[in-house]
Write a protein that holds these residues in place. Structure first.
Motif, mmCIF file in Angstrom:
data_model
loop_
_atom_site.group_PDB
_atom_site.id
_atom_site.type_symbol
_atom_site.label_atom_id
_atom_site.label_comp_id
_atom_site.label_asym_id
_atom_site.label_seq_id
_atom_site.Cartn_x
_atom_site.Cartn_y
_atom_site.Cartn_z
ATOM 1 N N GLU A 38 0.835 -1.204 0.000
ATOM 2 C CA GLU A 38 0.000 0.000 0.000
ATOM 3 C C GLU A 38 0.871 1.257 0.000
ATOM 4 O O GLU A 38 0.582 2.227 -0.717
ATOM 5 C CB GLU A 38 -0.939 -0.006 1.207
ATOM 6 N N ALA A 39 1.946 1.250 0.775
ATOM 7 C CA ALA A 39 2.865 2.392 0.784
ATOM 8 C C ALA A 39 3.492 2.590 -0.599
ATOM 9 O O ALA A 39 3.640 3.720 -1.070
ATOM 10 C CB ALA A 39 3.954 2.176 1.840
ATOM 11 N N GLN A 42 0.981 4.233 -2.893
ATOM 12 C CA GLN A 42 0.817 5.657 -2.585
ATOM 13 C C GLN A 42 1.944 6.501 -3.168
ATOM 14 O O GLN A 42 1.752 7.677 -3.453
ATOM 15 C CB GLN A 42 0.691 5.858 -1.080
ATOM 16 N N GLN A 43 3.107 5.904 -3.376
ATOM 17 C CA GLN A 43 4.245 6.628 -3.961
ATOM 18 C C GLN A 43 4.168 6.687 -5.482
ATOM 19 O O GLN A 43 4.878 7.468 -6.102
ATOM 20 C CB GLN A 43 5.555 5.967 -3.543
ATOM 21 N N ASN A 45 2.306 7.273 -9.207
ATOM 22 C CA ASN A 45 1.367 8.238 -9.778
ATOM 23 C C ASN A 45 0.280 7.484 -10.545
ATOM 24 O O ASN A 45 0.309 7.422 -11.774
ATOM 25 C CB ASN A 45 2.117 9.227 -10.691
ATOM 26 N N LYS A 48 -6.419 8.081 -9.521
ATOM 27 C CA LYS A 48 -7.249 7.726 -8.356
ATOM 28 C C LYS A 48 -8.567 7.076 -8.765
ATOM 29 O O LYS A 48 -9.245 6.469 -7.939
ATOM 30 C CB LYS A 48 -7.527 8.962 -7.499
#
Length: 174
Positions: A38-39, A42-43, A45, A48
């Motif tokens: 998940e991390a 999030q990094q 691009n 969404k």
């Protein structure tokens, strides 16, 4: 669907968006691995609007129960079957066959028994000890192709060998 996502090393290889991955479910048995994946997400691009879900599950027994049958266009697994042991790997293959759509593909890259007789014999002699003594449980001499061929509902379409057969990629369908 990606099985055994671990820290998410494969994520950078996916093409997200039109013509590529339009939704993604990442499965691992470890909360810690899912947190790292998940991390990593999030990094990146990533649009969404592309739904990405993280699911803690045992891929040897829970995929069909959680997701249902014939749900995914693609299932990906890289280097996870070896840590499930031989019985677990066979069960995971059956679970993947259950959740893939009839028109879908299962893409695997796995540790396998070498096609070099000397190296394969060495693997056979050392696999159990290596798995127990620092190999993180990886049984690195599995015959994944045979497991696929003996599974219910899965057909091996393509197999490629790398590094004297220590690693193989598999493309499977229903």
């Amino acid at each position: 669907l990606e099985i055994g996502v671990g820290t998410g090393l494969n994520l950078a290889s996916y093409r997200f968006g039109e013509g590529g991955v339009t939704s993604l479910i990442l499965v691992d048995i470890s909360d810690g691995m899912l947190s790292q994946a998940e991390a990593r997400i999030q990094q990146m691009n990533i649009d969404k609007a592309i739904p990405i879900q993280f699911v803690k599950a045992d891929a040897t027994s829970e995929l069909v129960k959680i997701f249902g049958e014939n749900k995914f266009d693609s299932v990906v697994d890289t280097f996870s079957l070896c840590v499930m042991g031989n019985d677990g790997a066979k069960k995971c293959i059956e679970e993947m066959a259950g959740v893939i759509k009839p028109s879908g593909k299962i893409l695997l890259v796995e540790n396998t028994r070498s096609s070099n007789p000397l190296l394969g014999s060495y693997q056979d002699l050392t696999a159990s000890s290596a798995a127990d003594l620092g190999g993180k449980g990886c049984v690195y001499n599995q015959n994944v192709g045979e497991m696929i061929n003996k599974s219910r509902g899965m057909r091996l379409e393509k197999e490629e060998s790398f590094a004297a057969g220590l690693f193989r990629s598999f493309v499977c369908t229903k």
